[in-house]
Design an enzyme around this catalytic site. Structure first.
Site, PDB file in Angstrom:
ATOM      1  N   GLU A   1     -25.400  51.727 -32.314  1.00 55.47           N
ATOM      2  CA  GLU A   1     -25.507  50.295 -32.595  1.00 55.47           C
ATOM      3  C   GLU A   1     -25.377  49.488 -31.309  1.00 55.47           C
ATOM      4  O   GLU A   1     -26.055  48.458 -31.139  1.00 55.47           O
ATOM      5  CB  GLU A   1     -24.395  49.851 -33.577  1.00 55.47           C
ATOM      6  CG  GLU A   1     -24.600  50.283 -35.010  1.00 55.47           C
ATOM      7  CD  GLU A   1     -24.054  51.687 -35.313  1.00 55.47           C
ATOM      8  OE1 GLU A   1     -23.840  52.472 -34.368  1.00 55.47           O
ATOM      9  OE2 GLU A   1     -23.857  51.982 -36.493  1.00 55.47           O
TER      10      GLU A   1
ATOM     11  N   GLU B   1     -20.778  56.554 -40.515  1.00 52.83           N
ATOM     12  CA  GLU B   1     -20.092  55.713 -41.511  1.00 52.83           C
ATOM     13  C   GLU B   1     -20.027  56.421 -42.869  1.00 52.83           C
ATOM     14  O   GLU B   1     -19.013  56.363 -43.561  1.00 52.83           O
ATOM     15  CB  GLU B   1     -20.815  54.363 -41.642  1.00 52.83           C
ATOM     16  CG  GLU B   1     -20.725  53.531 -40.364  1.00 52.83           C
ATOM     17  CD  GLU B   1     -21.438  52.185 -40.487  1.00 52.83           C
ATOM     18  OE1 GLU B   1     -22.654  52.175 -40.744  1.00 52.83           O
ATOM     19  OE2 GLU B   1     -20.773  51.150 -40.333  1.00 52.83           O
TER      20      GLU B   1
HETATM   21  C1  1HE Z   1     -35.931  57.119 -37.574  1.00 49.41           C
HETATM   22  C2  1HE Z   1     -34.555  57.036 -37.282  1.00 49.41           C
HETATM   23  C3  1HE Z   1     -33.876  55.846 -37.670  1.00 49.41           C
HETATM   24  C4  1HE Z   1     -35.279  58.930 -36.577  1.00 49.41           C
HETATM   25  N1  1HE Z   1     -34.572  54.874 -38.274  1.00 49.41           N
HETATM   26  N2  1HE Z   1     -36.575  56.128 -38.178  1.00 49.41           N
HETATM   27  N3  1HE Z   1     -29.753  55.100 -35.518  1.00 49.41           N
HETATM   28  C5  1HE Z   1     -30.193  55.451 -34.292  1.00 49.41           C
HETATM   29  O1  1HE Z   1     -30.268  54.660 -33.405  1.00 49.41           O
HETATM   30  C6  1HE Z   1     -30.620  56.885 -34.121  1.00 49.41           C
HETATM   31  C7  1HE Z   1     -32.092  56.938 -33.839  1.00 49.41           C
HETATM   32  N4  1HE Z   1     -32.612  58.297 -33.902  1.00 49.41           N
HETATM   33  C8  1HE Z   1     -32.473  59.199 -32.905  1.00 49.41           C
HETATM   34  O2  1HE Z   1     -31.779  58.975 -31.920  1.00 49.41           O
HETATM   35  C9  1HE Z   1     -33.216  60.483 -33.059  1.00 49.41           C
HETATM   36  O3  1HE Z   1     -34.280  60.279 -33.972  1.00 49.41           O
HETATM   37  C10 1HE Z   1     -32.347  61.655 -33.562  1.00 49.41           C
HETATM   38  C11 1HE Z   1     -31.397  62.082 -32.442  1.00 49.41           C
HETATM   39  C12 1HE Z   1     -31.545  61.297 -34.809  1.00 49.41           C
HETATM   40  C13 1HE Z   1     -33.244  62.847 -33.939  1.00 49.41           C
HETATM   41  O4  1HE Z   1     -34.080  63.193 -32.850  1.00 49.41           O
HETATM   42  P1  1HE Z   1     -35.353  64.114 -33.104  1.00 49.41           P
HETATM   43  O5  1HE Z   1     -35.988  64.363 -31.771  1.00 49.41           O
HETATM   44  O6  1HE Z   1     -34.970  65.285 -33.919  1.00 49.41           O
HETATM   45  O7  1HE Z   1     -36.352  63.251 -34.050  1.00 49.41           O
HETATM   46  P2  1HE Z   1     -37.299  62.018 -33.640  1.00 49.41           P
HETATM   47  O8  1HE Z   1     -38.599  62.543 -33.122  1.00 49.41           O
HETATM   48  O9  1HE Z   1     -36.597  61.038 -32.786  1.00 49.41           O
HETATM   49  O10 1HE Z   1     -37.534  61.314 -35.046  1.00 49.41           O
HETATM   50  C14 1HE Z   1     -38.321  61.906 -36.065  1.00 49.41           C
HETATM   51  C15 1HE Z   1     -38.827  60.791 -36.931  1.00 49.41           C
HETATM   52  O11 1HE Z   1     -37.716  60.157 -37.557  1.00 49.41           O
HETATM   53  C16 1HE Z   1     -39.535  59.697 -36.141  1.00 49.41           C
HETATM   54  O12 1HE Z   1     -40.494  59.117 -36.991  1.00 49.41           O
HETATM   55  P3  1HE Z   1     -42.065  59.527 -36.848  1.00 49.41           P
HETATM   56  O13 1HE Z   1     -42.717  58.740 -37.943  1.00 49.41           O
HETATM   57  O14 1HE Z   1     -42.458  59.117 -35.458  1.00 49.41           O
HETATM   58  O15 1HE Z   1     -42.136  61.004 -37.062  1.00 49.41           O
HETATM   59  C17 1HE Z   1     -38.443  58.679 -35.918  1.00 49.41           C
HETATM   60  O16 1HE Z   1     -38.929  57.379 -35.696  1.00 49.41           O
HETATM   61  C18 1HE Z   1     -37.705  58.774 -37.236  1.00 49.41           C
HETATM   62  N5  1HE Z   1     -36.345  58.300 -37.120  1.00 49.41           N
HETATM   63  N6  1HE Z   1     -34.169  58.166 -36.667  1.00 49.41           N
HETATM   64  C19 1HE Z   1     -35.892  55.042 -38.518  1.00 49.41           C
HETATM   65  N7  1HE Z   1     -32.568  55.690 -37.453  1.00 49.41           N
HETATM   66  C20 1HE Z   1     -25.298  49.678 -41.944  1.00 49.41           C
HETATM   67  S1  1HE Z   1     -25.420  49.476 -40.293  1.00 49.41           S
HETATM   68  C21 1HE Z   1     -25.695  51.025 -39.577  1.00 49.41           C
HETATM   69  C22 1HE Z   1     -26.290  50.825 -38.227  1.00 49.41           C
HETATM   70  C23 1HE Z   1     -26.870  52.062 -37.658  1.00 49.41           C
HETATM   71  O17 1HE Z   1     -26.864  53.110 -38.263  1.00 49.41           O
HETATM   72  S2  1HE Z   1     -27.542  51.901 -36.126  1.00 49.41           S
HETATM   73  C24 1HE Z   1     -27.988  53.512 -35.661  1.00 49.41           C
HETATM   74  C25 1HE Z   1     -29.435  53.778 -35.917  1.00 49.41           C
END
Ligand code: 1HE
Length: 275
Positions: free
Chosen positions: A148, A128
């Site tokens: 989402e 976005e």
């Molecule tokens: C996060 C987030 C997040 C990572 N919110 N903490 N977005 C998503 O559904 C995408 C979710 N994220 C992923 O699918 C993956 O994290 C990634 C592909 C982006 C990256 O993977 P990777 O292996 O490099 O990293 P990771 O081990 O998954 O994440 C590293 C840390 O970032 C980990 O936290 P930690 O404390 O355990 O180290 C994750 O929890 C954190 N992290 N992504 C919170 N999104 C206005 S409406 C908009 C609606 C949306 O955007 S919905 C889509 C949300």
């Protein structure tokens, strides 16, 4: 006339923008580079980051003529910070979404064109944000998703308005319903990506484009950013009328007159095929 496109090194900005701790903001001449700087959380956008983006875009240094947005670490942006998706009542959820709209409107309809440099995950709210920019450069590693659908939520940062205008409603519907992810080449084919680079070369490309854009007449940049997207939404008759008004306003600036004279006197570049 044209503001010279400075290629001085980037240096951190001072003042209000320097205090935005989730962003790293640097300037080189007329180009400002805003880097999402939350790599440990994959640049997930929490309430603070969205507020800081808003603040940055409405308080750009006065001499800014183009902005480049990128992400620190291995990903551009993981979208909404899901850890903050706590129980909000309906009113709170609407206000939260409206806060994103305000921030991304400040990106799209701000003072100067914005180029997004994309790598790794460009998902959910990250897509976005990218869709709010005027131009998108994608490195090989970039990929686009709208998780989402899987998370049981809906886009709330302007995605339903901006993303179909780039890739078409059918592709966005597919992404949201099936979790389909597009790679950088698909992104280019489907209208999301304007420029493709190899990994590591996106920022240089984005800055090169920003320097070109910074050399344009500000009124032209304004017309492209503010008039064009509105005209596209108008009926043809209203669009044509609005175009005439905008064209007259743009061509009557001293800068336009100087540029036209420079061409007629053989002092300006010709239009040539690009390598
Ligand atoms: C996060 C987030 C997040 C990572 N919110 N903490 N977005 C998503 O559904 C995408 C979710 N994220 C992923 O699918 C993956 O994290 C990634 C592909 C982006 C990256 O993977 P990777 O292996 O490099 O990293 P990771 O081990 O998954 O994440 C590293 C840390 O970032 C980990 O936290 P930690 O404390 O355990 O180290 C994750 O929890 C954190 N992290 N992504 C919170 N999104 C206005 S409406 C908009 C609606 C949306 O955007 S919905 C889509 C949300």
């Amino acid at each position: 006339m044209t503001t010279p496109a400075s290629d001085s090194p980037f240096a951190p900005v001072s003042g209000l923008l320097a205090g935005l701790d989730l962003l790293q903001i640097e300037q080189s001449g007329p180009v400002v580079h805003i880097r999402l700087n939350r790599p440990a959380k994959r640049n997930a956008i929490n309430d603070t980051l969205v507020a800081q983006l808003h603040t940055a875009f409405v308080n750009l240094p006065a001499d800014t003529r183009a902005v480049v947005v990128s992400g620190a670490g291995n990903h551009f942006c993981a979208g909404l910070d899901l850890s903050e998706l706590v129980e909000r009542d309906i009113h709170g959820a609407i206000l939260h979404s409206r806060g994103w709209h305000a921030a991304f409107d400040a990106v799209q309809f701000g003072k100067v064109p914005v180029i997004a440099v994309l790598h790794g995950a460009v998902v959910g709210g990250g897509l976005e944000l990218a869709a709010s920019c005027q131009i998108r450069v994608a490195e090989d590693s970039a990929y686009f998703g709208l998780p989402e659908g899987q998370r049981g939520i809906f886009v709330g940062g302007g995605g339903s308005v901006r993303i179909p205008r780039l890739m078409g409603m059918a592709r966005m519907t597919d992404m949201m319903l099936t979790g389909r992810v597009f790679d950088a080449d698909q992104g280019e084919r489907y209208g999301v990506v304007n420029y493709r680079t190899v990994d590591g070369a996106g920022l240089a490309k984005g800055i090169e484009l920003a320097r070109k854009i910074a050399g344009n007449a500000p009124m032209t940049a304004f017309a492209v950013m503010h008039a064009l997207p509105r005209i596209v939404e108008m009926s043809p008759a209203e669009g044509l009328f609005t175009e005439s008004l905008m064209a007259a306003a743009a061509s009557n600036t001293p800068e336009a007159q100087d540029r036209l004279r420079a061409f007629l006197e053989g002092r300006a570049g010709k239009v040539v095929k690009q390598p």
